[in-house]
Design an enzyme around this catalytic site. Structure first.
Site, PDB file in Angstrom:
ATOM      1  NE  ARG A  64      -3.991   1.899   2.386  1.00 47.80           N
ATOM      2  CZ  ARG A  64      -3.932   2.986   3.154  1.00 47.80           C
ATOM      3  NH1 ARG A  64      -2.879   3.175   3.941  1.00 47.80           N
ATOM      4  NH2 ARG A  64      -4.906   3.870   3.137  1.00 47.80           N
ATOM      5  CG  HIS A  68      -1.440   5.204  -0.708  1.00 51.13           C
ATOM      6  ND1 HIS A  68      -2.195   5.680   0.358  1.00 51.13           N
ATOM      7  CD2 HIS A  68      -2.247   4.314  -1.341  1.00 51.13           C
ATOM      8  CE1 HIS A  68      -3.382   5.104   0.362  1.00 51.13           C
ATOM      9  NE2 HIS A  68      -3.433   4.255  -0.663  1.00 51.13           N
ATOM     10  CG  ASP A  69       6.375   6.855  -3.153  1.00 55.91           C
ATOM     11  OD1 ASP A  69       6.396   8.067  -2.867  1.00 55.91           O
ATOM     12  OD2 ASP A  69       7.319   6.289  -3.739  1.00 55.91           O
ATOM     13  CB  VAL A  72       1.594  11.362  -4.419  1.00 51.32           C
ATOM     14  CG1 VAL A  72       1.785  12.848  -4.110  1.00 51.32           C
ATOM     15  CG2 VAL A  72       0.249  10.886  -3.871  1.00 51.32           C
ATOM     16  CG  ASP A  76       8.616  10.970  -5.449  1.00 52.87           C
ATOM     17  OD1 ASP A  76       7.880  10.362  -4.637  1.00 52.87           O
ATOM     18  OD2 ASP A  76       8.361  12.126  -5.856  1.00 52.87           O
ATOM     19  N   PRO A 165      -6.588   7.150  -5.410  1.00 55.76           N
ATOM     20  CG  PRO A 165      -6.533   5.582  -7.139  1.00 55.76           C
ATOM     21  CD  PRO A 165      -5.644   6.303  -6.166  1.00 55.76           C
ATOM     22  CB  THR A 196      -6.014 -11.015  -2.527  1.00 55.57           C
ATOM     23  OG1 THR A 196      -6.470 -12.316  -2.168  1.00 55.57           O
ATOM     24  CG2 THR A 196      -4.500 -11.033  -2.651  1.00 55.57           C
TER      25      THR A 196
END
Length: 320
Positions: A64, A68-69, A72, A76, A165, A196
């Protein structure tokens, strides 16, 4: 004549941009540290094995973090930066606050890597490798991780709030969010299969289990036991109806049975364009695993900093 010159100039500009993009991607290579840090992958793999042995959930948490990195401003390691009195990072953006975790694991891996190869390997590459190894340790597929990313000196809380998202999004919005990162609807569907493994907070699925109609009633009742109509926002439930912490295709079987935990999950199987692909993955584990591995490479190629851009952080939490 002027118009012809303009067309030629525009063509040259477009060619330069395409070549620049290709050059940036070409700088990523699975062998990037073959000479400068030959034991890198062994160090990361052993460190992740220890972390997953302590807590199997950490494989999902690192996956995750990487997702999420990358969403955005590219892959990096900006998500790893701490807030300071003069710097606002991404950790307290709404999608990350109270739920992003695993930072200490990355710190430990970074420390182990620094001991072997001082000031050589980026936090962005460590996060990419740790993600792959966490998935493998939970029974998922492996893939060759292209390396050579560098670390951002900046972060964007506003981009984290707007570009990651949402668990409440509909299918059209999800497809648009992925398209903005150069990923297509198939990438959306297969990368969502990462659900999953892992857990979700009650606040992210309360509305679905109380208000959505495309949900198995027995499944909704089971989840309501851990997620009251009010309060308990941080109570956790497994994203997969079979909480085995094993990376498999049960997520897609859940969607076909209307047991997707998040609204955004069930949107992938709700009479829309992704229904057929969800059915394929629900019946064919090998195809899902192969497609997931390929999509992870594509996601890892989102706008990497390479060459002299960014830096190699000594501490993943702060810029040098």
């Amino acid at each position: 004549m002027a118009s012809i010159v303009s067309i030629v100039t525009l063509s040259n500009i477009l060619l330069i941009l395409l070549l620049s993009s290709a050059a940036a991607n070409a700088q990523l290579s699975a062998n990037f540290y073959a000479t400068s840090c030959p034991n890198l992958q062994t160090i990361v793999r052993n460190s992740m094995a220890q972390a997953v042995n302590r807590e199997r959930r950490i494989g999902a948490s690192i996956l995750r973090l990487f997702f999420h990195d990358c969403f955005v401003n590219g892959c990096d390691a900006s998500i790893l930066l701490d807030d300071t009195a003069t710097f606002t990072g991404e950790k307290n953006a709404a999608p990350n606050r109270n739920s992003a975790r695993g930072f200490e694991v990355i710190d430990t891996i970074k420390s182990n890597v620094e001991t072997a190869c001082n000031a050589t390997v980026s936090c962005a590459d460590i996060l990419a490798l740790a993600t792959r190894d966490g998935v493998v340790l939970l029974g998922g597929p492996s893939w060759q991780v292209p390396l050579g990313r560098r670390d951002a000196r900046t972060a964007s809380q506003s981009a984290a709030n707007s570009q990651i998202p949402s668990p409440f999004a509909n299918l059209a919005t999800l497809i648009s969010s992925f398209a903005a990162k150069g990923l297509n609807a198939r990438d959306l569907t297969v990368l969502s299969g990462g659900h999953t493994i892992g857990l979700a907070r009650c606040a992210t699925f309360r509305n679905r289990i109380y208000n959505d109609t495309n949900i198995d009633p027995n499944f909704a009742a089971t989840r309501r036991a851990r997620c009251p109509a009010s309060g308990g926002d941080n109570n956790l439930a497994p994203l997969d109806s079979v909480p085995s912490a094993r990376f498999d295709n049960n997520y897609y079987r859940d969607l076909v049975a209307q047991r997707g935990l998040l609204h955004s999950d069930q949107e992938l199987f709700n009479g829309g364009s992704q229904d057929a692909l969800v059915r394929t993955y629900s019946n064919d584990l090998a195809t899902f695993l192969a497609d997931f591995a390929a999509a992870m490479v594509r996601m890892g190629n989102i706008s990497p900093l390479t060459g002299t851009s960014g830096e190699i952080r000594r501490n993943c939490r702060v810029v040098n």
